[in-house]
Enzyme design. Structure first.
Site, PDB file in Angstrom:
ATOM      1  N   ASN A  18     -46.053   5.859  11.110  1.00 52.20           N
ATOM      2  CA  ASN A  18     -45.043   6.930  11.004  1.00 52.20           C
ATOM      3  C   ASN A  18     -45.418   8.120  11.888  1.00 52.20           C
ATOM      4  O   ASN A  18     -44.554   8.722  12.523  1.00 52.20           O
ATOM      5  CB  ASN A  18     -44.877   7.381   9.554  1.00 52.20           C
ATOM      6  CG  ASN A  18     -43.883   6.509   8.812  1.00 52.20           C
ATOM      7  OD1 ASN A  18     -42.686   6.581   9.069  1.00 52.20           O
ATOM      8  ND2 ASN A  18     -44.379   5.672   7.915  1.00 52.20           N
ATOM      9  N   ARG A  71     -61.002  17.542  -6.721  1.00 48.54           N
ATOM     10  CA  ARG A  71     -59.738  17.619  -5.974  1.00 48.54           C
ATOM     11  C   ARG A  71     -59.414  19.053  -5.552  1.00 48.54           C
ATOM     12  O   ARG A  71     -58.839  19.286  -4.491  1.00 48.54           O
ATOM     13  CB  ARG A  71     -58.580  17.082  -6.832  1.00 48.54           C
ATOM     14  CG  ARG A  71     -58.572  15.584  -6.966  1.00 48.54           C
ATOM     15  CD  ARG A  71     -57.340  15.103  -7.721  1.00 48.54           C
ATOM     16  NE  ARG A  71     -57.463  13.693  -8.069  1.00 48.54           N
ATOM     17  CZ  ARG A  71     -57.141  12.687  -7.254  1.00 48.54           C
ATOM     18  NH1 ARG A  71     -56.668  12.939  -6.056  1.00 48.54           N
ATOM     19  NH2 ARG A  71     -57.297  11.446  -7.648  1.00 48.54           N
ATOM     20  N   MET A  96     -52.929   9.056   1.212  1.00 49.57           N
ATOM     21  CA  MET A  96     -53.118   8.337  -0.046  1.00 49.57           C
ATOM     22  C   MET A  96     -53.924   9.113  -1.092  1.00 49.57           C
ATOM     23  O   MET A  96     -54.629   8.513  -1.897  1.00 49.57           O
ATOM     24  CB  MET A  96     -53.790   6.982   0.226  1.00 49.57           C
ATOM     25  CG  MET A  96     -52.995   6.068   1.138  1.00 49.57           C
ATOM     26  SD  MET A  96     -51.312   5.776   0.552  1.00 49.57           S
ATOM     27  CE  MET A  96     -51.669   4.667  -0.800  1.00 49.57           C
ATOM     28  N   ARG A  97     -53.832  10.430  -1.075  1.00 51.59           N
ATOM     29  CA  ARG A  97     -54.504  11.237  -2.100  1.00 51.59           C
ATOM     30  C   ARG A  97     -53.455  11.994  -2.890  1.00 51.59           C
ATOM     31  O   ARG A  97     -52.490  12.510  -2.308  1.00 51.59           O
ATOM     32  CB  ARG A  97     -55.440  12.279  -1.478  1.00 51.59           C
ATOM     33  CG  ARG A  97     -56.582  11.735  -0.686  1.00 51.59           C
ATOM     34  CD  ARG A  97     -57.566  10.940  -1.486  1.00 51.59           C
ATOM     35  NE  ARG A  97     -58.264  11.715  -2.508  1.00 51.59           N
ATOM     36  CZ  ARG A  97     -59.007  11.180  -3.466  1.00 51.59           C
ATOM     37  NH1 ARG A  97     -59.139   9.867  -3.559  1.00 51.59           N
ATOM     38  NH2 ARG A  97     -59.622  11.934  -4.334  1.00 51.59           N
ATOM     39  N   ASN A 113     -42.676  14.236   2.033  1.00 49.20           N
ATOM     40  CA  ASN A 113     -43.319  12.923   1.959  1.00 49.20           C
ATOM     41  C   ASN A 113     -42.306  11.851   2.322  1.00 49.20           C
ATOM     42  O   ASN A 113     -41.105  12.057   2.167  1.00 49.20           O
ATOM     43  CB  ASN A 113     -43.819  12.696   0.524  1.00 49.20           C
ATOM     44  CG  ASN A 113     -44.521  11.356   0.359  1.00 49.20           C
ATOM     45  OD1 ASN A 113     -45.339  10.956   1.198  1.00 49.20           O
ATOM     46  ND2 ASN A 113     -44.197  10.628  -0.704  1.00 49.20           N
ATOM     47  N   HIS A 115     -41.479   7.909   1.253  1.00 47.19           N
ATOM     48  CA  HIS A 115     -41.810   6.917   0.231  1.00 47.19           C
ATOM     49  C   HIS A 115     -41.062   5.623   0.556  1.00 47.19           C
ATOM     50  O   HIS A 115     -39.863   5.657   0.850  1.00 47.19           O
ATOM     51  CB  HIS A 115     -41.397   7.441  -1.151  1.00 47.19           C
ATOM     52  CG  HIS A 115     -41.702   6.472  -2.248  1.00 47.19           C
ATOM     53  ND1 HIS A 115     -42.992   6.240  -2.686  1.00 47.19           N
ATOM     54  CD2 HIS A 115     -40.901   5.653  -2.976  1.00 47.19           C
ATOM     55  CE1 HIS A 115     -42.960   5.322  -3.650  1.00 47.19           C
ATOM     56  NE2 HIS A 115     -41.706   4.950  -3.839  1.00 47.19           N
TER      57      HIS A 115
HETATM   58  C1  GRF Z   1     -45.492   3.994   4.724  1.00 50.50           C
HETATM   59  O1  GRF Z   1     -44.894   2.838   4.217  1.00 50.50           O
HETATM   60  C2  GRF Z   1     -45.054   5.196   3.932  1.00 50.50           C
HETATM   61  O2  GRF Z   1     -43.773   5.082   3.394  1.00 50.50           O
HETATM   62  C3  GRF Z   1     -46.063   5.229   2.808  1.00 50.50           C
HETATM   63  O3  GRF Z   1     -47.264   4.813   3.397  1.00 50.50           O
HETATM   64  C4  GRF Z   1     -47.001   3.994   4.528  1.00 50.50           C
HETATM   65  C5  GRF Z   1     -47.731   4.598   5.681  1.00 50.50           C
HETATM   66  O4  GRF Z   1     -47.729   3.794   6.824  1.00 50.50           O
HETATM   67  N1  GRF Z   1     -46.101   6.546   2.199  1.00 50.50           N
HETATM   68  P1  GRF Z   1     -48.252   4.376   8.195  1.00 50.50           P
HETATM   69  O5  GRF Z   1     -49.684   4.847   7.983  1.00 50.50           O
HETATM   70  O6  GRF Z   1     -47.349   5.483   8.612  1.00 50.50           O
HETATM   71  O7  GRF Z   1     -48.204   3.218   9.161  1.00 50.50           O
END
Ligand code: GRF
Length: 219
Positions: A18, A71, A96-97, A113, A115
């Site tokens: 992304n 945290r 991922m936190r 974010n 999702h």
């Molecule tokens: C994506 O599927 C996003 O929706 C989720 O984590 C993934 C991240 O993928 N939150 P990348 O690291 O952008 O390839």
């Protein structure tokens, strides 16, 4: 007409596809772009996303959560790095936190974010497998402002993809990911152009053409 680009910090934990889509869309050096990525921060060392940012000439930082006692201390360090970079918007892209209530409150309506599901369905992880199990005919991705409760908050934009007969979590996940790569740049552009407003906890976007209705299965 945007005169000054919106400065964003992108937070990642891994692959960064992304992030790459944002880099490709907005470019690291295009001065007319409405969005400028001023820093990319990862909580994990050695991830592909950091390499992608470096290749694009974007400043990077690794803030390893394992180096902090809790945290709150980790989030304080994140906050400092984001502010030092001059970012006005924080963009979570596979970060991922879980963020603390204090951090989320400090960046309220300036923290977004993406999702991999059509919220409010399928909050949490493992969304593609759960969508297949539930038999939904449409799946997709959502960009939303972040609230303390995970995967909640005003919905800015969504992309829907059909669920096909022989889909596996991987094939469906790839279709969703390809949609994410178009959706995130669109959503950030809308924010940067000042076209997203909040009506209580509902995000309102002005001036878009009426969307085409999607059917799955096709009519
Ligand atoms: C994506 O599927 C996003 O929706 C989720 O984590 C993934 C991240 O993928 N939150 P990348 O690291 O952008 O390839």
């Amino acid at each position: 007409m945007v005169t000054k680009p919106l400065k964003v910090a992108v937070l990642i934990s891994g692959r960064g596809s992304n992030l790459q889509a944002l880099i490709d869309h907005f470019g690291p050096v295009i001065t007319t772009s409405p969005v400028r990525i001023v820093t990319v921060i990862s909580n994990r060392p050695g991830v592909q996303g950091i390499e992608r940012a470096k290749k694009a000439g974007i400043p990077t930082a690794v803030i390893d959560h394992k180096a902090f006692p809790d945290r709150i201390a980790f989030d304080a360090s994140l906050d400092r790095a984001i502010r030092e970079a001059g970012a006005e918007l924080v963009v979570l892209a596979g970060f991922m936190r879980l963020l603390t209530e204090g951090f989320v409150a400090a960046w309220k309506n300036r923290l977004v974010n993406i999702h991999p599901a059509l919220l409010p369905s399928f909050r949490g992880t493992d969304t593609h497998r759960r969508a297949l199990k539930r038999g939904v005919k449409m799946h997709g991705a959502t960009v939303h402002f972040v609230r303390h409760e995970t995967d909640t908050g005003p919905i800015i934009a969504q992309a829907a993809v059909p669920v096909l007969m022989n889909d596996t979590p991987d094939t469906l996940g790839l279709r969703v990911l390809q949609a994410e790569h178009k959706l995130y740049p669109l959503a950030l552009r809308l924010i940067a152009e000042g076209r997203v407003t909040l009506d209580d906890e509902r995000a309102v976007v002005d001036g878009r053409a009426e969307p085409t209705v999607l059917f799955s299965p096709a009519l």
